[in-house]
Design a protein around this motif. Structure first.
Motif, PDB file in Angstrom:
ATOM      1  N   ARG A   8      47.088  38.234  40.742  1.00 54.26           N
ATOM      2  CA  ARG A   8      46.803  37.856  41.766  1.00 54.26           C
ATOM      3  C   ARG A   8      46.083  39.104  42.748  1.00 54.26           C
ATOM      4  N   LYS A   9      46.766  40.111  42.544  1.00 54.00           N
ATOM      5  CA  LYS A   9      46.291  41.210  43.389  1.00 54.00           C
ATOM      6  C   LYS A   9      44.886  41.905  42.830  1.00 54.00           C
ATOM      7  N   LEU A  10      44.855  41.501  41.588  1.00 55.47           N
ATOM      8  CA  LEU A  10      43.716  42.318  40.850  1.00 55.47           C
ATOM      9  C   LEU A  10      42.569  40.893  40.315  1.00 55.47           C
ATOM     10  N   LYS A  11      42.496  39.762  41.150  1.00 58.56           N
ATOM     11  CA  LYS A  11      41.825  38.735  41.093  1.00 58.56           C
ATOM     12  C   LYS A  11      40.423  39.057  40.856  1.00 58.56           C
ATOM     13  N   ALA A  12      39.758  39.902  41.787  1.00 57.51           N
ATOM     14  CA  ALA A  12      38.497  40.261  41.691  1.00 57.51           C
ATOM     15  C   ALA A  12      38.332  40.965  40.725  1.00 57.51           C
ATOM     16  N   GLU A  13      38.971  41.924  40.471  1.00 57.55           N
ATOM     17  CA  GLU A  13      38.713  42.809  39.145  1.00 57.55           C
ATOM     18  C   GLU A  13      38.629  42.204  37.867  1.00 57.55           C
ATOM     19  N   ILE A  14      39.898  41.165  37.715  1.00 51.59           N
ATOM     20  CA  ILE A  14      39.799  40.486  36.479  1.00 51.59           C
ATOM     21  C   ILE A  14      38.606  39.463  36.364  1.00 51.59           C
ATOM     22  N   ALA A  15      38.304  38.933  37.538  1.00 53.11           N
ATOM     23  CA  ALA A  15      36.920  38.014  37.586  1.00 53.11           C
ATOM     24  C   ALA A  15      35.487  38.561  37.063  1.00 53.11           C
TER      25      ALA A  15
END
Lengths: 384, 79
Positions: free
Chosen positions: A22-29
């Protein structure tokens, strides 16, 4: 691509993966980070429920769900046995030959039980630290018609420290209900000089043991079982005869952390109490039963550690400082404690504040039942 | 001070109850009769609990010393 690797799909591993995700949502996406959980079976087992297979008619099947169903969609699951953790190469090798590299590693490999470390354990003693063991204990209790019950601890540390006391209280209540209590002696053996490690809990539990007519034996470290004479012997030189013997088996950390040189022979990872980093490594964290922290080995501990590890990993990946409060573990643990007769209490504590258990009542017993039933929808998903 | 030769040191400083006792028990299990084990502990309760355990388990308390910020408990394995 930043690789975040979580070893173990138990309470701690699952929750930390979901929180990091959840904290790295943007990084993962954006393909700049990846979170993978490695689990040997792909099944998530709710271990605190084992006791209720023996004591509460809980079916083993209700304590298992696919790990995949508990992980957020952005988390990858790798099912396989971990053969080696190579801290120098920052690679985990699986038995099927896969090699998984990490930038950030969470070791949530739990504790394992070793009943075989005590000769004759398998044939003479019962335990409730696996679904099979708990079911066998249930059968033994069903067949029990009176005699001497001995409950003891065959090694420290062990998972869920209150559990042997809880089981003693629940068996005592059950035998009273079944009209077998008058014909039964119950003996509780503690390895230390009091009923429980934490003094305030010991002060609460000792009068309850006395009230229920359970004889407390202190400094009784289980050493051996003599199956001919049906006695359990302590390191201190005492022996107690038994008709039904219930022992907490010896525990160790995962074999792979010992063989990989990350932990000493007992298998508990040397862990910083505040950051949860494995000592000397700022890219490796330990969580839950796998650590050597002076805290309960319990799902609750992993539950409260996971947000700290998730925050610290997210901070490293995002190149910022961890949040002052969220990024430091205070030793918070909270667990329910069954007393029998439909009553329970609550142990809530941290490194600096020992528990002050409230007077046992029905609320905390029901709290435990509700918590166990709703676990699947709450803890692993980070909802409480 | 004691003139007994210490055969093993168990440094349990920083470990909380029952850590020091459990580490002593491990050393006793692994040791031989006649071994003299010195436990370093910063846990206040262990200073009381360990001598009680030694008595119950039939070993000998050789010394209990206040050191600089920790206790040293010396035990001889008798059986």
């Amino acid at each position: 691509m930043r690789e975040i690797l979580v070893l173990g799909g138990g309470v701690g591993g699952t929750l930390v993966a979901n929180l990091v995700g959840r904290k790295l949502k943007a990084e993962i996406a954006a393909g700049r980070a990846r979170v993978r959980v490695v689990d040997e079976t792909g099944d998530h087992v709710y271990q605190p429920g084992f006791m209720y297979i023996a004591m509460g008619g809980e079916p083993a099947s209700s304590l298992v769900r696919p790990e995949r169903s508990l992980l957020d969609a952005r988390i990858e699951l790798v099912v396989g046995r971990i053969e080696r953790i190579d801290p120098a190469a920052k690679v985990v090798r699986l038995a099927d030959g896969q090699e998984l590299a990490w930038d950030e590693l969470v070791v949530a490999t739990g504790a394992r039980i070793l009943p075989e470390a005590i000769p004759h354990f398998a044939t003479e003693a019962h335990h409730f630290y696996s679904a099979e063991g708990a079911a066998r204990l249930r059968q033994a209790l069903d067949a029990f018609t009176g005699g001497r019950i001995v409950v003891g601890i065959a090694g420290m540390p062990y998972k869920c420290p209150p559990a042997p006391l809880e089981v003693t209280f629940l068996i005592e209540a059950e035998l009273r209900e079944r009209g077998l209590r008058d014909g039964t002696e119950i003996h509780y053996c503690s390895p230390i000089g009091r009923a429980f490690t934490i003094e305030s809990v010991s002060e609460m539990a000792t009068p309850i043991l006395a009230e229920k007519g359970v004889e407390l034996h202190t400094f009784f470290n289980v050493e051996a079982i003599d199956p001919e004479r049906k006695v359990v012997q302590s390191l201190e030189g005492e022996e107690l005869p038994y008709d039904l013997l219930i022992l907490v088996p010896p525990h160790k950390g995962a074999r792979v952390v010992i063989e990989s040189g990350l932990a000493p022979a007992a298998g508990w990872l040397p862990t910083d109490p505040q950051t949860l980093n494995v000592r000397g490594r700022d890219d490796i964290w330990a969580i839950g039963d796998a650590t050597d922290l002076p805290l309960s080995k319990a799902g609750s501990t992993a539950h409260f550690e996971a947000p700290v590890v998730a925050e610290r990993i997210a901070a490293r990946v995002l190149g910022r400082e961890p949040a002052a409060k969220e990024g430091v573990y205070t030793g918070k643990v909270m667990c329910f404690f069954e007393i029998g007769d439909g009553k329970g209490t609550l142990l809530r504590f941290d490194y600096d504040h020992p528990p002050q258990p409230p007077k046992p009542n029905r609320v905390w017993h029901l709290g435990k039942i509700v918590f166990n039933k709703t676990y699947w929808h709450t803890v692993p998903r980070g909802r409480i | 001070m004691t003139t007994t030769t210490i055969t093993r040191v168990v440094d349990a400083r920083g470990s909380y109850c029952p850590g020091p006792l459990m580490e002593l028990i491990r050393a006793i299990r692994e040791g031989a009769v006649g071994d003299v084990i010195s436990v370093y502990s910063t846990d206040k309760g262990s200073k009381v609990d360990i001598p009680k355990w030694i008595e119950k388990a039939g070993h000998r308390l050789v010394a209990l010393e206040d050191r600089d910020g920790y206790d040293e408990i010396v035990v001889e394995k008798l059986r």
